[in-house]
Scaffold this motif. Sequence first.
Motif, PDB file in Angstrom:
ATOM      1  N   ILE A 118      -7.110  -3.283   5.917  1.00 47.72           N
ATOM      2  CA  ILE A 118      -7.738  -1.965   6.007  1.00 47.72           C
ATOM      3  C   ILE A 118      -9.007  -1.950   6.844  1.00 47.72           C
ATOM      4  CG2 ILE A 118      -6.729  -1.164   3.852  1.00 47.72           C
ATOM      5  CD1 ILE A 118      -9.439  -1.687   2.486  1.00 47.72           C
ATOM      6  N   THR A 161      -1.077  -0.650   0.787  1.00 42.27           N
ATOM      7  CA  THR A 161      -2.284  -1.462   0.736  1.00 42.27           C
ATOM      8  C   THR A 161      -2.332  -2.245  -0.569  1.00 42.27           C
ATOM      9  OG1 THR A 161      -3.423   0.275   1.968  1.00 42.27           O
ATOM     10  CG2 THR A 161      -4.797  -1.376   0.895  1.00 42.27           C
ATOM     11  N   ASN A 178      -7.439  -3.038  10.862  1.00 42.84           N
ATOM     12  CA  ASN A 178      -6.285  -2.269  11.327  1.00 42.84           C
ATOM     13  C   ASN A 178      -6.070  -0.972  10.541  1.00 42.84           C
ATOM     14  OD1 ASN A 178      -5.371  -5.434  10.889  1.00 42.84           O
ATOM     15  ND2 ASN A 178      -5.199  -4.715  12.994  1.00 42.84           N
ATOM     16  N   PRO A 179      -7.091  -0.135  10.345  1.00 42.71           N
ATOM     17  CA  PRO A 179      -6.909   1.084   9.535  1.00 42.71           C
ATOM     18  C   PRO A 179      -5.883   2.049  10.134  1.00 42.71           C
ATOM     19  CG  PRO A 179      -8.993   1.172  10.725  1.00 42.71           C
ATOM     20  CD  PRO A 179      -8.438  -0.212  10.920  1.00 42.71           C
ATOM     21  N   GLU A 180      -5.659   1.957  11.442  1.00 36.02           N
ATOM     22  CA  GLU A 180      -4.684   2.842  12.093  1.00 36.02           C
ATOM     23  C   GLU A 180      -3.267   2.637  11.564  1.00 36.02           C
ATOM     24  OE1 GLU A 180      -4.607  -0.995  14.357  1.00 36.02           O
ATOM     25  OE2 GLU A 180      -6.204   0.250  13.553  1.00 36.02           O
ATOM     26  N   LEU A 229      -2.341   2.703   8.657  1.00 27.91           N
ATOM     27  CA  LEU A 229      -2.124   3.588   7.503  1.00 27.91           C
ATOM     28  C   LEU A 229      -2.053   5.065   7.890  1.00 27.91           C
ATOM     29  CD1 LEU A 229      -4.541   1.872   4.978  1.00 27.91           C
ATOM     30  CD2 LEU A 229      -2.042   1.746   5.018  1.00 27.91           C
ATOM     31  N   GLN A 230      -2.242   5.361   9.157  1.00 24.81           N
ATOM     32  CA  GLN A 230      -2.199   6.752   9.626  1.00 24.81           C
ATOM     33  C   GLN A 230      -0.752   7.223   9.716  1.00 24.81           C
ATOM     34  OE1 GLN A 230      -5.003   8.498   9.914  1.00 24.81           O
ATOM     35  NE2 GLN A 230      -6.027   6.604   9.296  1.00 24.81           N
ATOM     36  N   PRO A 231      -0.518   8.489   9.422  1.00 27.29           N
ATOM     37  CA  PRO A 231       0.850   9.039   9.546  1.00 27.29           C
ATOM     38  C   PRO A 231       1.333   8.921  10.995  1.00 27.29           C
ATOM     39  CG  PRO A 231      -0.613  10.613   8.461  1.00 27.29           C
ATOM     40  CD  PRO A 231      -1.465   9.478   8.967  1.00 27.29           C
ATOM     41  N   ALA A 232       2.615   8.644  11.137  1.00 32.10           N
ATOM     42  CA  ALA A 232       3.204   8.563  12.477  1.00 32.10           C
ATOM     43  C   ALA A 232       3.247   9.968  13.091  1.00 32.10           C
ATOM     44  CB  ALA A 232       4.613   7.985  12.398  1.00 32.10           C
ATOM     45  N   THR A 272       1.928   4.335   0.879  1.00 38.62           N
ATOM     46  CA  THR A 272       1.365   5.539   1.483  1.00 38.62           C
ATOM     47  C   THR A 272       2.395   6.652   1.665  1.00 38.62           C
ATOM     48  OG1 THR A 272       1.748   4.655   3.693  1.00 38.62           O
ATOM     49  CG2 THR A 272      -0.409   4.273   2.726  1.00 38.62           C
ATOM     50  N   LYS A 273       3.656   6.381   1.455  1.00 42.50           N
ATOM     51  CA  LYS A 273       4.701   7.381   1.713  1.00 42.50           C
ATOM     52  C   LYS A 273       5.212   8.025   0.425  1.00 42.50           C
ATOM     53  CE  LYS A 273       6.013   6.000   6.168  1.00 42.50           C
ATOM     54  NZ  LYS A 273       6.677   6.660   7.222  1.00 42.50           N
TER      55      LYS A 273
END
Length: 127
Positions: A116, A76, A119-121, A123-126, A91-92
């Motif tokens: 953000i 971000t 499309n906040p999804e 940033l969600q973990p796969a 984020t990783k």
Amino acid sequence: MQGREIKFQVWDKDAKQMWTWEDINIADKEGVMCFLDMLQQDQFIKRQFTGLRDKNGKEIYEGDIVRAKNGVQIGTVIWVESDCKYVVRWTKDNPTKKVYDSNMSSAQWGEVIGNIYENPELLQPAG
């Protein structure tokens, strides 16, 4: 010497709608909404243009979600007040990487894939 372009986007929390700089200027000219009024209301969140574009030429704003050139890392764009600059917070578990650096062109690091607010999804973990 020409400075960087100053413009904004505004996220309307109530309507869940992004106002582009063009939208803001039209609304202001037509008397629908004044940009300065938007900044004073809690329902509006301003997003400032960083002055940079991604590898596809898309403008990069504070709060944008970007994918690194390697296609794996996602982060971000944030403003770091203490350093007076925009950076990407990855984020990783990677250290913060700079978005704006005199030795780095925007094409070297990646592309905008969302933001953000809309499309906040992303940033969600796969998984």
